[in-house]
Design a protein around this motif. Structure first.
Motif, PDB file in Angstrom:
ATOM      1  N   ASN A   1      44.238  53.921  33.072  1.00 21.14           N
ATOM      2  CA  ASN A   1      43.196  52.893  33.098  1.00 21.14           C
ATOM      3  C   ASN A   1      43.732  51.504  32.781  1.00 21.14           C
ATOM      4  OD1 ASN A   1      41.294  54.791  33.748  1.00 21.14           O
ATOM      5  ND2 ASN A   1      40.492  55.018  31.675  1.00 21.14           N
ATOM      6  N   SER A   2      44.754  51.444  31.935  1.00 18.84           N
ATOM      7  CA  SER A   2      45.316  50.131  31.594  1.00 18.84           C
ATOM      8  C   SER A   2      45.977  49.521  32.828  1.00 18.84           C
ATOM      9  CB  SER A   2      46.349  50.259  30.475  1.00 18.84           C
ATOM     10  OG  SER A   2      45.714  50.730  29.318  1.00 18.84           O
ATOM     11  N   GLU A   3      46.732  50.353  33.536  1.00 23.30           N
ATOM     12  CA  GLU A   3      47.399  49.861  34.742  1.00 23.30           C
ATOM     13  C   GLU A   3      46.347  49.507  35.802  1.00 23.30           C
ATOM     14  OE1 GLU A   3      50.869  52.061  35.757  1.00 23.30           O
ATOM     15  OE2 GLU A   3      51.003  51.192  37.765  1.00 23.30           O
ATOM     16  N   GLN A   4      45.330  50.357  35.902  1.00 23.13           N
ATOM     17  CA  GLN A   4      44.266  50.097  36.881  1.00 23.13           C
ATOM     18  C   GLN A   4      43.542  48.790  36.566  1.00 23.13           C
ATOM     19  OE1 GLN A   4      41.629  53.252  37.955  1.00 23.13           O
ATOM     20  NE2 GLN A   4      40.032  51.870  38.620  1.00 23.13           N
ATOM     21  N   MET A   5      43.271  48.558  35.273  1.00 17.62           N
ATOM     22  CA  MET A   5      42.559  47.328  34.907  1.00 17.62           C
ATOM     23  C   MET A   5      43.410  46.110  35.233  1.00 17.62           C
ATOM     24  SD  MET A   5      39.899  45.785  33.906  1.00 17.62           S
ATOM     25  CE  MET A   5      38.700  46.894  33.173  1.00 17.62           C
ATOM     26  N   PHE A   6      44.700  46.228  35.020  1.00 14.53           N
ATOM     27  CA  PHE A   6      45.600  45.121  35.346  1.00 14.53           C
ATOM     28  C   PHE A   6      45.505  44.814  36.849  1.00 14.53           C
ATOM     29  CE2 PHE A   6      49.638  43.155  36.425  1.00 14.53           C
ATOM     30  CZ  PHE A   6      49.885  42.313  35.353  1.00 14.53           C
ATOM     31  N   ILE A   7      45.559  45.846  37.671  1.00 12.31           N
ATOM     32  CA  ILE A   7      45.471  45.663  39.134  1.00 12.31           C
ATOM     33  C   ILE A   7      44.104  45.083  39.511  1.00 12.31           C
ATOM     34  CG2 ILE A   7      45.458  46.854  41.365  1.00 12.31           C
ATOM     35  CD1 ILE A   7      47.384  48.925  40.137  1.00 12.31           C
ATOM     36  N   ASP A   8      43.049  45.618  38.881  1.00 10.68           N
ATOM     37  CA  ASP A   8      41.696  45.140  39.187  1.00 10.68           C
ATOM     38  C   ASP A   8      41.558  43.641  38.873  1.00 10.68           C
ATOM     39  OD1 ASP A   8      41.203  47.752  39.801  1.00 10.68           O
ATOM     40  OD2 ASP A   8      39.701  48.102  38.253  1.00 10.68           O
ATOM     41  N   LEU A   9      42.169  43.220  37.766  1.00 13.06           N
ATOM     42  CA  LEU A   9      42.077  41.799  37.394  1.00 13.06           C
ATOM     43  C   LEU A   9      42.751  40.924  38.449  1.00 13.06           C
ATOM     44  CD1 LEU A   9      42.774  41.982  33.544  1.00 13.06           C
ATOM     45  CD2 LEU A   9      40.593  41.445  34.642  1.00 13.06           C
ATOM     46  N   LEU A  10      43.882  41.394  38.951  1.00 18.80           N
ATOM     47  CA  LEU A  10      44.560  40.622  40.001  1.00 18.80           C
ATOM     48  C   LEU A  10      43.713  40.621  41.277  1.00 18.80           C
ATOM     49  CD1 LEU A  10      48.350  41.567  39.709  1.00 18.80           C
ATOM     50  CD2 LEU A  10      47.007  39.960  38.357  1.00 18.80           C
TER      51      LEU A  10
ATOM     52  N   LEU B   1      30.983  41.674  49.102  1.00 17.86           N
ATOM     53  CA  LEU B   1      31.841  41.426  47.941  1.00 17.86           C
ATOM     54  C   LEU B   1      32.824  42.577  47.725  1.00 17.86           C
ATOM     55  CD1 LEU B   1      32.301  39.737  45.189  1.00 17.86           C
ATOM     56  CD2 LEU B   1      30.824  41.456  44.165  1.00 17.86           C
ATOM     57  N   THR B   2      32.298  43.781  47.672  1.00 12.10           N
ATOM     58  CA  THR B   2      33.147  44.925  47.330  1.00 12.10           C
ATOM     59  C   THR B   2      34.151  45.210  48.445  1.00 12.10           C
ATOM     60  OG1 THR B   2      31.470  46.473  48.126  1.00 12.10           O
ATOM     61  CG2 THR B   2      31.498  46.022  45.771  1.00 12.10           C
ATOM     62  N   HIS B   3      33.758  44.933  49.676  1.00 18.75           N
ATOM     63  CA  HIS B   3      34.694  45.151  50.785  1.00 18.75           C
ATOM     64  C   HIS B   3      35.917  44.248  50.608  1.00 18.75           C
ATOM     65  CE1 HIS B   3      36.150  46.164  54.746  1.00 18.75           C
ATOM     66  NE2 HIS B   3      36.312  44.862  54.979  1.00 18.75           N
ATOM     67  N   ALA B   4      35.673  42.975  50.368  1.00 19.90           N
ATOM     68  CA  ALA B   4      36.779  42.023  50.217  1.00 19.90           C
ATOM     69  C   ALA B   4      37.659  42.417  49.023  1.00 19.90           C
ATOM     70  CB  ALA B   4      36.231  40.611  50.023  1.00 19.90           C
ATOM     71  N   LEU B   5      37.018  42.799  47.909  1.00 18.23           N
ATOM     72  CA  LEU B   5      37.786  43.156  46.716  1.00 18.23           C
ATOM     73  C   LEU B   5      38.569  44.451  46.934  1.00 18.23           C
ATOM     74  CD1 LEU B   5      35.223  42.244  43.934  1.00 18.23           C
ATOM     75  CD2 LEU B   5      37.396  41.111  44.391  1.00 18.23           C
ATOM     76  N   ARG B   6      37.962  45.386  47.666  1.00 18.16           N
ATOM     77  CA  ARG B   6      38.653  46.653  47.905  1.00 18.16           C
ATOM     78  C   ARG B   6      39.922  46.419  48.730  1.00 18.16           C
ATOM     79  NH1 ARG B   6      34.669  49.327  49.758  1.00 18.16           N
ATOM     80  NH2 ARG B   6      35.466  49.691  51.846  1.00 18.16           N
ATOM     81  N   MET B   7      39.827  45.526  49.706  1.00 15.04           N
ATOM     82  CA  MET B   7      40.999  45.200  50.531  1.00 15.04           C
ATOM     83  C   MET B   7      42.101  44.584  49.667  1.00 15.04           C
ATOM     84  SD  MET B   7      39.948  46.330  53.194  1.00 15.04           S
ATOM     85  CE  MET B   7      40.208  45.958  54.865  1.00 15.04           C
ATOM     86  N   ARG B   8      41.710  43.623  48.812  1.00 18.02           N
ATOM     87  CA  ARG B   8      42.674  42.957  47.939  1.00 18.02           C
ATOM     88  C   ARG B   8      43.341  43.977  47.010  1.00 18.02           C
ATOM     89  NH1 ARG B   8      45.451  39.298  47.128  1.00 18.02           N
ATOM     90  NH2 ARG B   8      44.956  38.764  44.987  1.00 18.02           N
ATOM     91  N   ARG B   9      42.511  44.857  46.494  1.00 19.90           N
ATOM     92  CA  ARG B   9      43.034  45.826  45.545  1.00 19.90           C
ATOM     93  C   ARG B   9      44.037  46.759  46.211  1.00 19.90           C
ATOM     94  NH1 ARG B   9      43.372  50.196  42.893  1.00 19.90           N
ATOM     95  NH2 ARG B   9      43.221  50.059  40.623  1.00 19.90           N
TER      96      ARG B   9
END
Ligand code: TRP
Length: 339
Positions: free
Chosen positions: A61-70, A287-295
């Motif tokens: 989760n820590s690594e995931q949160m880091f990626i999510d923030l980016l 919103l979620t589509h754009a963020l999912r692509m970025r992620r």
């Protein structure tokens, strides 16, 4: 404003939802982008250990949160983004702060009372001392970087007051050193649970409570469609559930649409909510589509992610070590450099 340093921490709770995003992270990005602050953001994994947890999930989760923030727009060239446990000075300063924080101050923390009461109701209840001293670690997080500006929600007000108390007591005892951190209050919508609009949106209320920031279209639409509203009877007031949907629409930037719905509902006819739900779902899907692509793009290069996590910690640590050199000198604890 005592200085231009901004610090905030976010717990690695797993999948981020729109409540976290609009309530906190969108604001982190905004503060980064105004260019007037030195922004420092921390994934607070040590705080996540204060209640029962699974070690392998915490790391993931820590690594995931880091990626999510980016993915949400934090930029490691403009902000320092790091994971708390990689900078051991946090726990070192927390110990020193626990000696300038009174037991009485900690017993008055309402979040501890609430959380420990929740835990007491469970089987094999275990209330850790870490849960009790949680706000001392939080004060250390902020003051290690001598940050004067802390963007957090109203629920963190008391913790921030305690950070000021700690900074003051330290300064009185050892000499003026720390700034008094202030809450950087911005208008962030507090989104409510879709399935229970009397409560704040939260993962603990189950998956129907929230829309995940990286949910796919079908999931987003079905969660919004199932959101609790009201009967639409023009003789009854508009419910919190409907207001919450309007807030989501506004948070997504669709102010005109939200106003149009409000005008329509003010006309005294039976209110129909299917069009509102469709509009909310459309906005969230975009919103979620754009963020999912970025992620996906960021997560596709795990080497780079690990490098960014390391580099973030190095940058944070350089500041933290300087603070601890000063703190050691001021408090009289022995430092290798003295010998
Ligand atoms: N307690 C904060 C929360 O639950 C998280 C946090 C930890 C934090 N350390 C911090 C927030 C320092 C701001 C600054 O949301």
């Amino acid at each position: 404003m005592e200085n231009n340093i901004v610090f905030s921490g976010i717990q690695p709770t797993g999948e981020m939802h729109i409540g976290n995003y609009f309530g906190a992270v969108a604001n982190y990005v905004r503060l980064q982008n105004v260019g007037q602050y030195q922004t420092i953001y921390c994934v607070v994994d040590l705080h996540a250990m204060t209640t029962p947890y699974d070690p392998s999930a915490l790391r993931r989760n820590s690594e995931q949160m880091f990626i999510d923030l980016l993915a949400c727009g934090l930029d490691t060239d403009r902000s320092i983004v790091f994971v708390q446990s990689m900078v051991p000075e946090h726990t070192e300063l927390a110990w020193i702060f626990s000696c300038v924080c009174s037991y009485g101050d900690l017993t008055r923390q309402t979040q501890f009372k609430e959380k420990s009461e929740q835990l007491e109701g469970k089987q094999d209840a275990f209330i850790s001392a870490g849960l009790f001293t949680y706000p001392v670690l939080q004060a250390a997080d902020i003051l290690l970087y001598r940050a004067a500006n802390v963007p957090v929600g109203q629920d963190q007000k008391q913790h921030l007051e305690l950070s000021r108390t700690i900074a003051n007591r330290f300064n009185n005892q050892f000499g003026e050193y720390f700034p008094e951190p202030q809450m950087l209050a911005t208008e962030t919508p507090k989104l409510l649970a879709l399935n229970d609009p009397t409560k704040k949106m939260s993962k603990s209320l189950g998956p129907k409570s929230y829309v995940g920031l990286f949910d796919d279209e079908q999931t987003v639409r079905s969660k919004v469609r199932a959101a609790v509203t009201d009967t639409g009877d023009p003789d009854t007031p508009i419910s919190d559930g409907v207001r919450n949907l309007l807030s989501i629409l506004r948070a997504c930037g669709h102010h005109d649409q939200a106003e149009a719905f409000e005008r329509e509902y003010a006309q005294g006819n039976p209110r129909r909510y299917a069009p509102l739900k469709d509009a909310v779902a459309d906005a969230l899907v975009a919103l979620t589509h754009a963020l999912r692509m970025r992620r996906a793009e960021i997560a596709a290069d795990p080497q780079r992610v690990r490098r960014l996590i390391r580099e973030g910690a190095e940058k944070a640590r350089a500041i933290a070590q300087q603070t601890m050199r000063d703190v050691r000198r001021l408090t009289g604890v022995m430092a290798g450099s003295d010998l």
